[in-house]
Design a protein around this motif. Structure first.
Motif, mmCIF file in Angstrom:
data_model
loop_
_atom_site.group_PDB
_atom_site.id
_atom_site.type_symbol
_atom_site.label_atom_id
_atom_site.label_comp_id
_atom_site.label_asym_id
_atom_site.label_seq_id
_atom_site.Cartn_x
_atom_site.Cartn_y
_atom_site.Cartn_z
ATOM 1 N N UNK A 19 8.157 -47.853 25.919
ATOM 2 C CA UNK A 19 7.070 -46.882 26.048
ATOM 3 C C UNK A 19 6.258 -46.763 24.763
ATOM 4 N N UNK A 20 6.934 -46.743 23.623
ATOM 5 C CA UNK A 20 6.227 -46.690 22.337
ATOM 6 C C UNK A 20 5.383 -47.938 22.115
ATOM 7 N N UNK A 21 5.952 -49.095 22.413
ATOM 8 C CA UNK A 21 5.217 -50.359 22.246
ATOM 9 C C UNK A 21 4.023 -50.395 23.187
ATOM 10 N N UNK B 196 -1.741 -50.506 24.208
ATOM 11 C CA UNK B 196 -2.886 -49.953 24.926
ATOM 12 C C UNK B 196 -3.915 -49.376 23.968
ATOM 13 N N UNK B 197 -3.463 -48.780 22.882
ATOM 14 C CA UNK B 197 -4.374 -48.241 21.877
ATOM 15 C C UNK B 197 -5.177 -49.358 21.219
ATOM 16 N N UNK B 198 -4.503 -50.425 20.829
ATOM 17 C CA UNK B 198 -5.185 -51.557 20.186
ATOM 18 C C UNK B 198 -6.151 -52.228 21.159
ATOM 19 N N UNK B 199 -5.716 -52.436 22.407
ATOM 20 C CA UNK B 199 -6.591 -53.055 23.410
ATOM 21 C C UNK B 199 -7.817 -52.180 23.657
ATOM 22 N N UNK B 200 -7.625 -50.872 23.711
ATOM 23 C CA UNK B 200 -8.757 -49.959 23.901
ATOM 24 C C UNK B 200 -9.753 -50.054 22.755
#
Length: 192
Positions: free
Chosen positions: A167-169, A174-178
């Motif tokens: 979940x942390x990964x 998702x943050x980096x992709x966003x």
């Protein structure tokens, strides 16, 4: 078939899982040293030697004991092993479906229908060049077999901790992709 494979991978029957795991690993390690033709020929010779020896043993035993038991493999020889037309048609339809789906997906990726998916595919292929430089296909297959027989049991025993870290990964990815999607023009996904 599905539950039998699950039981095999989760080591529900330790003897059966151990036999399959060791047999597959022995075959794969044999393929690292010998050609596929040699390994196939040696396996066929080993099986033939075992069956011929057993047949001769049973024949001698019948002659000495003066019994009339018949052929020791008679039950196996009478089993019908031919595939029906329906079975062949069913498997051919499945292969056709998977092939068409794969071709459509590759067309979509290579012709850049979605820029983000094509870039993800490009990164994956770039990473695979490094994996290919480190390992050959047989080594990857051996690692996959070992993982198939170990990862389900490890996950079953440590599910809470693994889910927490995954979940942390996932949140970080998702943050980096966003952030990347925000900076690349035309890379934002359409809302479905």
């Amino acid at each position: 078939m599905g539950s039998a494979a699950i039981d095999l991978l989760y080591w529900r029957n330790v003897k059966q899982s151990g036999a399959v795991f060791s047999s597959v690993l022995l075959l794969l390690f044999s393929l690292t040293q010998f050609s596929v033709v040699s390994v196939g020929a040696y396996l066929a010779l080993a099986a033939l030697s075992a069956t011929v020896s057993f047949r001769i043993y049973k024949s001698v035993l019948q002659a000495v004991q003066k019994t009339d038991e018949g052929h020791p493999f008679k039950g196996y020889l009478e089993i019908e092993i031919a595939l029906s037309q329906d079975q062949i048609s069913k498997y051919a339809d499945k292969i056709l479906l998977y092939t068409n789906t794969c071709m459509k997906e590759l067309r979509r990726l290579f012709l850049v229908q979605d820029l983000v998916d094509s870039l993800k595919f490009a990164v994956l292929m770039w990473l695979l060049t490094y994996v290919g430089a480190l390992f050959n296909g047989l080594t990857l297959l051996i690692l996959a077999v070992v993982s198939m027989f170990t990862m389900p049991v490890v996950y079953e025993k440590h599910q809470a901790q693994i889910d927490q870290y995954v979940g942390l990964i996932r949140t970080q990815v998702n943050s980096v992709v966003g952030k990347i999607q925000a900076k690349i023009p035309g890379a934002k996904r359409k809302e479905e």
